[in-house]
Write an enzyme that holds these catalytic residues in place. Sequence first.
Site, PDB file in Angstrom:
ATOM      1  N   TYR A 106       0.834  -1.195   0.000  1.00 39.18           N
ATOM      2  CA  TYR A 106       0.000   0.000   0.000  1.00 39.18           C
ATOM      3  C   TYR A 106       0.875   1.254   0.000  1.00 39.18           C
ATOM      4  O   TYR A 106       1.991   1.255   0.542  1.00 39.18           O
ATOM      5  CB  TYR A 106      -0.878   0.052   1.257  1.00 39.18           C
ATOM      6  CG  TYR A 106      -1.973  -0.981   1.319  1.00 39.18           C
ATOM      7  CD1 TYR A 106      -3.218  -0.740   0.745  1.00 39.18           C
ATOM      8  CD2 TYR A 106      -1.770  -2.199   1.973  1.00 39.18           C
ATOM      9  CE1 TYR A 106      -4.234  -1.679   0.820  1.00 39.18           C
ATOM     10  CE2 TYR A 106      -2.779  -3.144   2.047  1.00 39.18           C
ATOM     11  CZ  TYR A 106      -4.004  -2.881   1.472  1.00 39.18           C
ATOM     12  OH  TYR A 106      -5.000  -3.814   1.547  1.00 39.18           O
ATOM     13  N   TYR A 145       0.071 -10.181   0.367  1.00 42.26           N
ATOM     14  CA  TYR A 145       1.150  -9.640   1.190  1.00 42.26           C
ATOM     15  C   TYR A 145       1.186 -10.334   2.542  1.00 42.26           C
ATOM     16  O   TYR A 145       0.185 -10.849   3.038  1.00 42.26           O
ATOM     17  CB  TYR A 145       1.016  -8.126   1.369  1.00 42.26           C
ATOM     18  CG  TYR A 145      -0.277  -7.641   1.976  1.00 42.26           C
ATOM     19  CD1 TYR A 145      -0.481  -7.626   3.363  1.00 42.26           C
ATOM     20  CD2 TYR A 145      -1.297  -7.171   1.170  1.00 42.26           C
ATOM     21  CE1 TYR A 145      -1.656  -7.163   3.912  1.00 42.26           C
ATOM     22  CE2 TYR A 145      -2.481  -6.699   1.704  1.00 42.26           C
ATOM     23  CZ  TYR A 145      -2.656  -6.691   3.081  1.00 42.26           C
ATOM     24  OH  TYR A 145      -3.830  -6.241   3.614  1.00 42.26           O
ATOM     25  N   ARG A 155      -2.114 -12.354   3.472  1.00 42.82           N
ATOM     26  CA  ARG A 155      -3.461 -11.939   3.102  1.00 42.82           C
ATOM     27  C   ARG A 155      -3.725 -12.265   1.643  1.00 42.82           C
ATOM     28  O   ARG A 155      -2.892 -12.053   0.772  1.00 42.82           O
ATOM     29  CB  ARG A 155      -3.651 -10.423   3.290  1.00 42.82           C
ATOM     30  CG  ARG A 155      -3.611  -9.917   4.684  1.00 42.82           C
ATOM     31  CD  ARG A 155      -4.908  -9.892   5.480  1.00 42.82           C
ATOM     32  NE  ARG A 155      -6.069 -10.536   4.980  1.00 42.82           N
ATOM     33  CZ  ARG A 155      -7.184  -9.906   4.575  1.00 42.82           C
ATOM     34  NH1 ARG A 155      -7.253  -8.598   4.580  1.00 42.82           N
ATOM     35  NH2 ARG A 155      -8.239 -10.589   4.178  1.00 42.82           N
ATOM     36  N   HIS A 158      -7.112  -8.775  -2.402  1.00 41.09           N
ATOM     37  CA  HIS A 158      -8.405  -8.201  -2.051  1.00 41.09           C
ATOM     38  C   HIS A 158      -8.426  -6.709  -2.336  1.00 41.09           C
ATOM     39  O   HIS A 158      -7.389  -6.054  -2.433  1.00 41.09           O
ATOM     40  CB  HIS A 158      -8.750  -8.450  -0.577  1.00 41.09           C
ATOM     41  CG  HIS A 158      -7.808  -7.809   0.387  1.00 41.09           C
ATOM     42  ND1 HIS A 158      -6.584  -8.354   0.716  1.00 41.09           N
ATOM     43  CD2 HIS A 158      -7.889  -6.648   1.102  1.00 41.09           C
ATOM     44  CE1 HIS A 158      -5.960  -7.577   1.579  1.00 41.09           C
ATOM     45  NE2 HIS A 158      -6.729  -6.519   1.837  1.00 41.09           N
ATOM     46  N   HIS A 160     -10.554  -3.176  -0.956  1.00 42.09           N
ATOM     47  CA  HIS A 160     -11.440  -2.593   0.042  1.00 42.09           C
ATOM     48  C   HIS A 160     -12.492  -1.714  -0.645  1.00 42.09           C
ATOM     49  O   HIS A 160     -12.168  -0.976  -1.586  1.00 42.09           O
ATOM     50  CB  HIS A 160     -10.656  -1.725   1.019  1.00 42.09           C
ATOM     51  CG  HIS A 160      -9.633  -2.465   1.813  1.00 42.09           C
ATOM     52  ND1 HIS A 160      -9.881  -2.957   3.075  1.00 42.09           N
ATOM     53  CD2 HIS A 160      -8.348  -2.815   1.527  1.00 42.09           C
ATOM     54  CE1 HIS A 160      -8.799  -3.552   3.540  1.00 42.09           C
ATOM     55  NE2 HIS A 160      -7.855  -3.485   2.615  1.00 42.09           N
TER      56      HIS A 160
END
Length: 238
Positions: A106, A145, A155, A158, A160
């Site tokens: 991110y 990640y 994870r 995905h 959000h």
Amino acid sequence: MSARSAADRDWDSHPPLLWPDYKSTALRAPQQPLVKIARGLSELTGPAYGGPPLTELDRDLTRNGRRNGEPLGERIIVTGRVLDETGAPVPNTLVEIWQANAAGRYVHVADQHDAPLDPNFVGAGRCLTDADGVYRFLTVKPGAYSWRNHPNAWRPNHIHFSLLGPAIASRLVTQMYFPGDPLLAFDPIFLGVPVAARERLIARFSLEATQPEYALGFLFDIVLRGAQGTLMETLFES
């Protein structure tokens, strides 16, 4: 949804506030029973997006962060309809997304794990639904990640989602996963969702939504509240 009513969420299909396998829920889950507040006008009306007009660039994550080239990764189209609890479309409502880049990182000061940033990708976009409740984003598929919930924890891919909906009572924050991801079977956040409701969080591949020679298409319909409501991010965080 009108100011007269708002269907209750089916909390039995939502993830619990406290899920021991997801370690940080022990730090933030309520320790006392929740207090139900009667709905009034402030819960059943507004908000409405009143900011500057959104453009095509807002919904195109492959272009809205460019500095010196295209972002790296597999281009994808994510689209679907936003529906109320009766199945009616929710027009002109704000849909926002954020995600990791193709390497699983991110653009955030708190994300310092060992994966490269992409100088041409900021990982955020927004759009308004059309008259039929349809939204559409062009982006790159986010990478998996690592995280420190447990040894060798990863994870799944995905995205959000955040939606305001037509009223405060329909406010929704959730996550969308991808079909066939092997990490779903090991992810305590996804596994915290009751089995019968997990499919509501997984997008469907769509050849119809795919843009030939450019980007694969995925469908993800979102239902605000009701028995078939998309799951609230009560458990989700990472």
